[in-house]
Design an enzyme around this catalytic site. Structure first.
Site, PDB file in Angstrom:
ATOM      1  CG  HIS A 101      61.893  18.199  35.186  1.00 50.44           C
ATOM      2  ND1 HIS A 101      61.695  19.544  35.432  1.00 50.44           N
ATOM      3  CD2 HIS A 101      61.217  17.544  36.144  1.00 50.44           C
ATOM      4  CE1 HIS A 101      60.937  19.683  36.503  1.00 50.44           C
ATOM      5  NE2 HIS A 101      60.622  18.488  36.955  1.00 50.44           N
TER       6      HIS A 101
HETATM    7  P1  AMP Z   1      59.048  18.234  39.679  1.00 52.43           P
HETATM    8  O1  AMP Z   1      59.541  19.633  39.425  1.00 52.43           O
HETATM    9  O2  AMP Z   1      58.047  18.118  40.762  1.00 52.43           O
HETATM   10  O3  AMP Z   1      58.587  17.580  38.402  1.00 52.43           O
HETATM   11  O4  AMP Z   1      60.261  17.347  40.146  1.00 52.43           O
HETATM   12  C1  AMP Z   1      61.569  17.795  40.294  1.00 52.43           C
HETATM   13  C2  AMP Z   1      62.443  16.581  40.530  1.00 52.43           C
HETATM   14  O5  AMP Z   1      63.795  17.025  40.593  1.00 52.43           O
HETATM   15  C3  AMP Z   1      62.162  15.849  41.836  1.00 52.43           C
HETATM   16  O6  AMP Z   1      61.880  14.473  41.534  1.00 52.43           O
HETATM   17  C4  AMP Z   1      63.433  16.017  42.668  1.00 52.43           C
HETATM   18  O7  AMP Z   1      63.741  14.867  43.403  1.00 52.43           O
HETATM   19  C5  AMP Z   1      64.481  16.292  41.610  1.00 52.43           C
HETATM   20  N1  AMP Z   1      65.592  17.152  42.022  1.00 52.43           N
HETATM   21  C6  AMP Z   1      65.554  18.208  42.869  1.00 52.43           C
HETATM   22  N2  AMP Z   1      66.763  18.835  42.885  1.00 52.43           N
HETATM   23  C7  AMP Z   1      67.563  18.155  42.030  1.00 52.43           C
HETATM   24  C8  AMP Z   1      68.913  18.298  41.613  1.00 52.43           C
HETATM   25  N3  AMP Z   1      69.664  19.307  42.063  1.00 52.43           N
HETATM   26  N4  AMP Z   1      69.426  17.416  40.702  1.00 52.43           N
HETATM   27  C9  AMP Z   1      68.661  16.410  40.230  1.00 52.43           C
HETATM   28  N5  AMP Z   1      67.381  16.219  40.593  1.00 52.43           N
HETATM   29  C10 AMP Z   1      66.833  17.074  41.474  1.00 52.43           C
END
Ligand code: AMP
Ligand code: ZN
Length: 187
Positions: A101
């Site tokens: 992502h």
């Molecule tokens: P990272 O894996 O550290 O790059 O970031 C994961 C991102 O996903 C974080 O910014 C969270 O706030 C976000 N996040 C966590 N769970 C969800 C979800 N179910 N839907 C959308 N975003 C999410």
């Protein structure tokens, strides 16, 4: 049990992109969603439809896909009537969620969800890998490797330097008050 819970949490993005009402924009190969816990006024995630687990699985065959992710990042900024210069676009060097992502986040960092030092440092130190830097590495035929534990620890504990001036916050609430002042001045 712990593992199962861990897996469930890490798979949260997959559940989100599987529900069409969460998709802001999409292309043939990728989708854009709202980050569920936005760390700034605007915070979006761009994900490939293909099951690419994370940045560590990227290779030269993914270069066109990476370009598409970046195009969608620019598109969502446009759709939201914002300016590219006001955003950071990149990956967390140490991601926690499954499925590659790309973060598209406004530089204000004004958000109730920004609560911990890690929330700040993960976007404002080398824990944040700019899209352009990731693309250049992959294009050069290299793989992105996880940072070593000591460096991650060191970066997590970095001083809370403002991204807009020379201010250094004493703690997260102090930095947040300061960031809000920047935001208010801009309005
Ligand atoms: P990272 O894996 O550290 O790059 O970031 C994961 C991102 O996903 C974080 O910014 C969270 O706030 C976000 N996040 C966590 N769970 C969800 C979800 N179910 N839907 C959308 N975003 C999410
Ligand atoms: Zn400042």
């Amino acid at each position: 049990m712990t593992n199962l819970i861990g897996k469930g949490w890490a798979a949260g993005l997959l559940a989100t992109i599987n529900d069409p009402k969460n998709i802001i924009i999409s292309s043939n190969d990728a989708v854009v969603i709202h980050d569920k816990y936005p760390k700034a006024q605007h915070h979006y995630l761009v994900l490939p439809k293909a099951d690419i687990p994370d940045i560590f699985h990227l290779n030269q065959s993914h270069l066109p896909l990476l370009e598409e992710l970046f195009l969608l990042a620019q598109n969502v900024i446009e759709v939201k009537r914002c300016q590219l210069d006001d955003f950071k676009i990149g990956f967390h060097a140490q991601p926690s969620m499954q499925r590659l992502h790309l973060h598209v986040i406004s530089k204000d960092f004004v958000s109730d969800c920004l609560k911990t030092k890690k929330h700040w440092t993960s976007f404002n130190t080398k824990l944040f890998l700019y899209y352009q830097d990731a693309f250049a590495l992959i294009k050069a035929g290299e793989l992105i490797k996880p940072l070593n534990k000591e460096l991650v620890q060191q970066l997590c504990n970095s001083p809370l330097e403002c991204n807009q001036c020379k201010f250094v916050g004493k703690n997260v609430p102090d930095l947040k008050r300061h960031l809000l002042d920047h935001r208010t001045q801009k309005q």
